[in-house]
Design a protein around this motif. Structure first.
Motif, short mmCIF file in Angstrom:
data_model
loop_
_atom_site.label_atom_id
_atom_site.label_comp_id
_atom_site.label_asym_id
_atom_site.label_seq_id
_atom_site.Cartn_x
_atom_site.Cartn_y
_atom_site.Cartn_z
N LEU A 25 0.83 -1.21 0.00
CA LEU A 25 0.00 0.00 0.00
C LEU A 25 0.87 1.26 0.00
CD1 LEU A 25 -2.85 -0.91 2.53
CD2 LEU A 25 -3.07 -0.57 0.09
N ILE A 26 1.94 1.22 0.76
CA ILE A 26 2.82 2.39 0.84
C ILE A 26 3.51 2.64 -0.50
CG2 ILE A 26 4.95 3.23 1.90
CD1 ILE A 26 3.97 1.92 4.49
N ILE A 27 3.95 1.57 -1.16
CA ILE A 27 4.61 1.74 -2.46
C ILE A 27 3.62 2.28 -3.50
CG2 ILE A 27 5.62 0.47 -4.38
CD1 ILE A 27 7.05 -1.25 -2.37
N ILE A 28 2.41 1.74 -3.50
CA ILE A 28 1.39 2.22 -4.45
C ILE A 28 1.08 3.70 -4.21
CG2 ILE A 28 -1.04 1.97 -5.10
CD1 ILE A 28 -0.69 -1.04 -4.54
N ALA A 29 0.99 4.08 -2.94
CA ALA A 29 0.71 5.49 -2.63
C ALA A 29 1.85 6.39 -3.05
CB ALA A 29 0.43 5.63 -1.14
N ALA A 30 3.08 5.93 -2.85
CA ALA A 30 4.24 6.75 -3.26
C ALA A 30 4.26 6.96 -4.76
CB ALA A 30 5.53 6.08 -2.79
N ILE A 31 3.99 5.88 -5.51
CA ILE A 31 3.96 6.01 -6.97
C ILE A 31 2.82 6.94 -7.41
CG2 ILE A 31 3.58 4.73 -9.12
CD1 ILE A 31 4.95 2.35 -7.74
N GLY A 32 1.67 6.80 -6.76
CA GLY A 32 0.53 7.65 -7.11
C GLY A 32 0.79 9.11 -6.82
N ILE A 33 1.46 9.40 -5.72
CA ILE A 33 1.76 10.81 -5.40
C ILE A 33 2.73 11.40 -6.40
CG2 ILE A 33 3.00 12.22 -3.72
CD1 ILE A 33 1.65 10.66 -1.56
N LEU A 34 3.73 10.61 -6.79
CA LEU A 34 4.74 11.15 -7.70
C LEU A 34 4.21 11.26 -9.13
CD1 LEU A 34 7.96 9.38 -6.47
CD2 LEU A 34 7.27 11.74 -6.12
N ARG A 35 3.26 10.41 -9.51
CA ARG A 35 2.74 10.45 -10.87
C ARG A 35 1.68 11.52 -11.07
NH1 ARG A 35 2.84 6.53 -14.69
NH2 ARG A 35 0.63 6.82 -15.11
N MET A 36 1.18 12.08 -10.00
CA MET A 36 0.08 13.05 -10.12
C MET A 36 0.57 14.36 -10.74
SD MET A 36 -2.59 13.97 -7.18
CE MET A 36 -3.01 12.26 -7.09
N ASP A 37 -0.25 14.91 -11.65
CA ASP A 37 0.14 16.13 -12.35
C ASP A 37 -0.05 17.32 -11.42
OD1 ASP A 37 0.87 17.94 -14.18
OD2 ASP A 37 -0.92 17.76 -15.45
#
Lengths: 181, 88
Positions: A25-37
């Motif tokens: 969950l933490i890795i998915i959230a980190a990727i989602g935060i960094l990919r957000m425009d």
């Protein structure tokens, strides 16, 4: 126990599974935060929402690591934190949603706050519109009986307009001649 | 084998937390104050989890005390700064 897990207690397996789930969950959230425009509207609220998932993952990890006090404290403090951040951003920096910080958002005036300044012109316009509507309604009612007379009046008006236009052109020609002199 | 599976999962959690630490540092580097607050709060949570997991792996007692103080004071400080941002 099957799958080569002999001698391992069930508690240990549950702890390991919970830790792996929280790590995912933490890795998915980190990727989602960094990919957000960053140019996306309301990106701060979206990031706060994503960090809510990290909060849940942290609570799961605290429980799996054998620290229920940490999990309980964070369970109560995480919603307060997210709400305080969103509230502070809305009242402090949000130019996209907050009409106090961005007065251009007030396109309409739902409470008639500018009633005094525009009341005179609006009332004049509304009275003129009402009188025009009454005149048109009266004309429509009497249109059948007065069609012939209207046609005659229209032809007379056309003749008068043609005569006035010719006289105006002559006056203009005279005026241009005077200017040239 | 009993400790290995738990140790492996804890190591996996620490790796995930390191990735999340980098992501939160990237959030902190944005210019707005609110993004800094969001990144700081997430950084506090990640460091707390790292301290608790490392203290559990090597049986270091005071890591848990430090983690508890960091969790409480970090969150309370972030809420206080968000309240100041609201009034500013």
């Amino acid at each position: 126990m099957a799958f080569g897990l002999e001698g391992i207690s069930l508690i240990t397996i549950i702890q390991s599974v919970l830790l792996v789930i929280s790590a995912l969950l933490i890795i998915i959230a980190a990727i989602g935060i960094l990919r957000m425009d960053n140019d996306m509207p309301n990106v701060v609220y979206a990031r706060i929402h994503i960090l809510g998932m990290v909060d849940v993952a942290g609570i799961i990890a605290f429980i799996a690591l054998g620290q229920p006090l940490f999990a309980l404290i964070y369970l109560f403090l995480a919603p307060l934190l997210a709400h305080a951040l969103a509230n502070g951003y809305y009242h402090g920096e949000d130019d996209y949603n907050n009409p106090v910080l961005n007065p251009d958002l007030l396109i309409e005036d739902p409470y008639n706050l500018n009633k005094d300044s525009d009341s005179d012109s609006e009332s004049d316009d509304s009275s003129e519109n009402i009188s025009n509507l009454e005149e048109t309604s009266n004309l429509e009612e009497n249109s059948d009986s007065e069609e012939a007379s209207d046609l005659e009046e229209a032809s007379d008006l056309k003749e008068e307009n043609n005569e006035s236009a010719e006289s105006g052109e002559e006056n203009l020609k005279d005026g241009e001649g005077d200017d040239n002199d | 084998m009993v400790m290995e599976i738990l140790l492996i999962s804890e190591c996996f959690l620490i790796i995930a937390l390191v990735v999340f630490l980098l992501a939160s540092m990237r959030i902190i580097s944005y210019r707005s104050v609110s993004m800094g607050l969001i990144g700081t709060s997430s950084l506090t949570l990640a460091i707390t989890l790292v301290l608790v997991s490392v203290g559990t792996m090597w049986n270091i007692g005071f890591f848990k005390d430090i983690a508890l103080a960091l969790l409480l004071l970090g969150i309370v400080g972030t809420i206080a700064y968000a309240a100041i941002l609201r009034r500013a």
